[in-house]
Scaffold this motif. Structure first.
Motif, mmCIF file in Angstrom:
data_model
loop_
_atom_site.group_PDB
_atom_site.id
_atom_site.type_symbol
_atom_site.label_atom_id
_atom_site.label_comp_id
_atom_site.label_asym_id
_atom_site.label_seq_id
_atom_site.Cartn_x
_atom_site.Cartn_y
_atom_site.Cartn_z
ATOM 1 N N PHE A 1 -12.236 18.692 3.725
ATOM 2 C CA PHE A 1 -10.931 18.215 3.998
ATOM 3 C C PHE A 1 -10.380 18.098 5.493
ATOM 4 C CE2 PHE A 1 -6.362 17.856 4.896
ATOM 5 C CZ PHE A 1 -6.088 16.735 3.872
ATOM 6 N N ASP A 2 -10.056 16.919 6.216
ATOM 7 C CA ASP A 2 -9.819 16.685 7.398
ATOM 8 C C ASP A 2 -8.608 15.694 7.636
ATOM 9 O OD1 ASP A 2 -10.567 14.279 7.463
ATOM 10 O OD2 ASP A 2 -12.695 14.911 8.094
ATOM 11 N N GLY A 3 -7.921 16.025 8.797
ATOM 12 C CA GLY A 3 -6.847 14.904 9.075
ATOM 13 C C GLY A 3 -7.142 13.385 8.683
ATOM 14 N N ARG A 4 -8.411 13.163 9.032
ATOM 15 C CA ARG A 4 -8.549 11.852 8.839
ATOM 16 C C ARG A 4 -8.537 11.422 7.407
ATOM 17 N NH1 ARG A 4 -14.262 11.578 11.864
ATOM 18 N NH2 ARG A 4 -14.353 13.467 10.594
ATOM 19 N N LEU A 5 -8.930 12.257 6.315
ATOM 20 C CA LEU A 5 -8.787 11.904 5.064
ATOM 21 C C LEU A 5 -7.524 11.637 4.656
ATOM 22 C CD1 LEU A 5 -10.220 11.779 2.254
ATOM 23 C CD2 LEU A 5 -9.934 14.159 2.204
ATOM 24 N N LEU A 6 -6.366 12.785 5.063
ATOM 25 C CA LEU A 6 -5.142 12.533 4.842
ATOM 26 C C LEU A 6 -4.484 11.197 5.375
ATOM 27 C CD1 LEU A 6 -2.418 13.679 3.779
ATOM 28 C CD2 LEU A 6 -2.144 14.719 5.839
ATOM 29 N N SER A 7 -5.111 10.834 6.625
ATOM 30 C CA SER A 7 -4.390 9.520 7.161
ATOM 31 C C SER A 7 -4.920 8.414 6.282
ATOM 32 C CB SER A 7 -5.134 9.462 8.536
ATOM 33 O OG SER A 7 -4.711 8.155 9.227
ATOM 34 N N ASN A 8 -6.067 8.521 5.829
ATOM 35 C CA ASN A 8 -6.564 7.352 5.035
ATOM 36 C C ASN A 8 -5.817 7.313 3.597
ATOM 37 O OD1 ASN A 8 -8.438 6.727 7.172
ATOM 38 N ND2 ASN A 8 -10.129 7.783 5.903
ATOM 39 N N ILE A 9 -5.494 8.281 3.170
ATOM 40 C CA ILE A 9 -4.812 8.254 1.829
ATOM 41 C C ILE A 9 -3.341 7.930 2.172
ATOM 42 C CG2 ILE A 9 -3.665 9.874 0.300
ATOM 43 C CD1 ILE A 9 -6.121 11.849 0.367
ATOM 44 N N ASN A 10 -2.795 8.274 3.171
ATOM 45 C CA ASN A 10 -1.586 7.752 3.524
ATOM 46 C C ASN A 10 -1.580 6.281 3.586
ATOM 47 O OD1 ASN A 10 1.295 7.974 4.303
ATOM 48 N ND2 ASN A 10 0.758 7.266 6.312
ATOM 49 N N VAL A 11 -2.627 5.535 4.134
ATOM 50 C CA VAL A 11 -2.783 4.197 4.175
ATOM 51 C C VAL A 11 -2.756 3.445 2.743
ATOM 52 C CG1 VAL A 11 -4.397 2.192 4.885
ATOM 53 C CG2 VAL A 11 -3.778 4.176 6.444
ATOM 54 N N LEU A 12 -3.807 4.229 1.831
ATOM 55 C CA LEU A 12 -3.761 3.717 0.411
ATOM 56 C C LEU A 12 -2.186 3.862 -0.240
ATOM 57 C CD1 LEU A 12 -5.069 3.314 -2.319
ATOM 58 C CD2 LEU A 12 -5.130 5.960 -2.291
ATOM 59 N N ALA A 13 -1.402 4.779 -0.049
ATOM 60 C CA ALA A 13 -0.135 4.927 -0.512
ATOM 61 C C ALA A 13 0.772 3.668 -0.014
ATOM 62 C CB ALA A 13 0.440 6.190 -0.197
ATOM 63 N N ALA A 14 0.632 3.281 1.392
ATOM 64 C CA ALA A 14 1.467 2.306 1.922
ATOM 65 C C ALA A 14 1.002 1.126 1.311
ATOM 66 C CB ALA A 14 1.074 2.145 3.442
ATOM 67 N N ILE A 15 -0.317 0.699 0.916
ATOM 68 C CA ILE A 15 -0.729 -0.531 0.467
ATOM 69 C C ILE A 15 -0.325 -0.613 -0.929
ATOM 70 C CG2 ILE A 15 -2.733 -1.877 -0.367
ATOM 71 C CD1 ILE A 15 -4.392 -0.461 1.833
ATOM 72 N N VAL A 16 -0.044 0.428 -1.915
ATOM 73 C CA VAL A 16 0.319 0.355 -2.937
ATOM 74 C C VAL A 16 1.912 0.206 -3.072
ATOM 75 C CG1 VAL A 16 0.857 1.769 -5.313
ATOM 76 C CG2 VAL A 16 -1.390 1.783 -4.150
ATOM 77 N N HIS A 17 2.635 0.537 -2.126
ATOM 78 C CA HIS A 17 4.224 0.471 -2.267
ATOM 79 C C HIS A 17 4.499 -0.665 -1.444
ATOM 80 C CE1 HIS A 17 6.259 4.326 -3.119
ATOM 81 N NE2 HIS A 17 4.803 4.772 -2.897
ATOM 82 N N SER A 18 3.595 -1.391 -0.572
ATOM 83 C CA SER A 18 4.041 -2.566 0.042
ATOM 84 C C SER A 18 3.569 -3.756 -0.724
ATOM 85 C CB SER A 18 3.586 -2.692 1.389
ATOM 86 O OG SER A 18 2.238 -2.546 1.524
ATOM 87 N N GLY A 19 2.278 -3.842 -1.705
ATOM 88 C CA GLY A 19 1.794 -4.721 -2.197
ATOM 89 C C GLY A 19 0.873 -5.320 -1.412
ATOM 90 N N SER A 20 0.340 -5.091 -0.235
ATOM 91 C CA SER A 20 -0.619 -5.910 0.402
ATOM 92 C C SER A 20 -1.230 -5.238 1.882
ATOM 93 C CB SER A 20 0.071 -7.171 1.157
ATOM 94 O OG SER A 20 0.713 -7.232 2.225
ATOM 95 N N PHE A 21 -2.304 -5.352 2.253
ATOM 96 C CA PHE A 21 -2.909 -4.923 3.362
ATOM 97 C C PHE A 21 -1.915 -5.130 4.583
ATOM 98 C CE2 PHE A 21 -6.047 -3.923 0.528
ATOM 99 C CZ PHE A 21 -7.059 -3.316 1.282
ATOM 100 N N ALA A 22 -1.368 -6.338 4.551
ATOM 101 C CA ALA A 22 -0.755 -7.049 5.792
ATOM 102 C C ALA A 22 0.507 -6.286 5.821
ATOM 103 C CB ALA A 22 -0.593 -8.376 5.695
ATOM 104 N N ARG A 23 1.280 -6.232 4.824
ATOM 105 C CA ARG A 23 2.693 -5.517 4.780
ATOM 106 C C ARG A 23 2.670 -3.920 5.157
ATOM 107 N NH1 ARG A 23 3.818 -9.451 0.930
ATOM 108 N NH2 ARG A 23 3.303 -7.757 -0.525
#
Length: 314
Positions: free
Chosen positions: A3-25
């Motif tokens: 585990f490293d910080g980059r993995l957590l950062s990428n997971i945070n991006v995943l959550a943002a896409i799910v919540h916003s509904g798009s890559f752009a948002r």
């Protein structure tokens, strides 16, 4: 896999896409470029060896593997946020955006008049209410919680029963004058009945009655099927047939004589109100706050919601 910080950062991006509904948002919310978001998803997919999203020109949805991953990580991300707030001594631990999936009946008849109370109580919350006839996939669509009447479908969602309310069988006064009144569930087969489609399962709801300890599922004759309670009520008032309604929603209409309660010797089944959330872990503080608000609202408003009975916390 380390585990490293980059993995957590990428997971945070995943959550943002799910919540916003798009890559752009998601890129806008995270102050990243769209290409940066795409690279983060690609890195995450490569590191865990699964494809996370199905992408078309119109929509972005989680794959089955992505949905299972998000079910596991979303409460952990929420827990990190809560822990940071509490550790910093912040008084606004209940904060962030809360996305809520509700059915039209609950939204219009119960929740909407009191939304300002919730927002005033929790100034750190940004609330998004989505009214849906069908439950849908609350994980893939990024909802934090759903509040629905009716038995939940079998799924990985946690279902917490909050309240239950009695149902009554009704018809317009005009319908009763023209067609008479059924005296028992067996008589319903000879009447026009208006069926309601369950927002949980998508199937027509059964009409179950009890009297003297016996439970009966009525055979009904129906040419009209609706999926929304206001349409059900309007059609019933217009004389289209007999309907089964939640009691508190038609109390005034019964008192005014616009509707007539039928088969009063038979008790209609109860409808239960559930909170559904995608977590096997303790839900986030904002989710717990919303659940507590609903319970407090219904308990504190006995004059308006007299037929609701609180269910002991499970």
């Amino acid at each position: 896999m380390s585990f490293d910080g980059r993995l957590l950062s990428n997971i945070n991006v995943l959550a943002a896409i799910v919540h916003s509904g798009s890559f752009a948002r998601a890129a806008e919310a995270l102050s990243l470029s769209p290409s940066g978001v795409s690279r983060a998803v690609s890195r995450l997919e490569s590191s865990i060896g699964i494809r996370l999203f199905d992408r078309t020109t119109r929509a972005v949805t989680l794959t089955d593997e992505g949905r299972r991953l998000y079910e596991e990580i979303s409460p952990l991300l929420a827990g990190i946020s809560d822990a940071v707030s509490l550790a910093s001594g912040a008084s606004t631990a209940v904060h962030g955006r809360l996305r809520v999936n509700v059915d039209p009946y609950f939204s219009r008849r119960i929740l909407a008049p009191h939304l300002n109370e919730f927002l005033n109580k929790y100034p750190g919350i940004s609330l998004e209410i989505m009214v849906r006839d069908q439950l849908g996939d609350i994980v893939a669509e990024g909802f934090d919680i759903a509040v629905r009447f009716g038995q939940p479908p079998s799924s990985s969602l946690i279902a917490r029963k909050l309240f239950e309310t009695q149902t009554v069988t009704v018809a317009s006064a005009d319908y009763v004058r023209r067609h008479g009144a059924p005296q028992s569930p067996a008589d319903l087969i000879h009447h026009a009945c208006i069926q309601m489609r369950s927002s949980m399962t998508g199937m027509p709801l059964e009409w179950v009655y009890s009297a003297k300890g016996d439970n009966v599922t009525a055979d009904i004759s129906s040419r009209l099927l609706v999926n929304e309670s206001e349409t059900l009520l309007a059609a019933c008032l217009a004389g289209a047939g007999i309907a089964r309604m939640k009691a508190e929603g038609v109390k005034e209409l019964l008192a005014q004589g616009d509707l007539v309660e039928l088969m009063t010797d038979w008790t209609g089944e109860k409808f239960q109100l559930f909170a559904l959330y995608p977590s096997r872990h303790l839900p986030a503080a904002k989710v717990r706050a919303f659940i507590d608000f609903i319970i407090g609202l219904l308990v504190a408003k006995p004059d308006k919601l007299i037929v609701f009975q609180p269910v002991e916390q499970q």
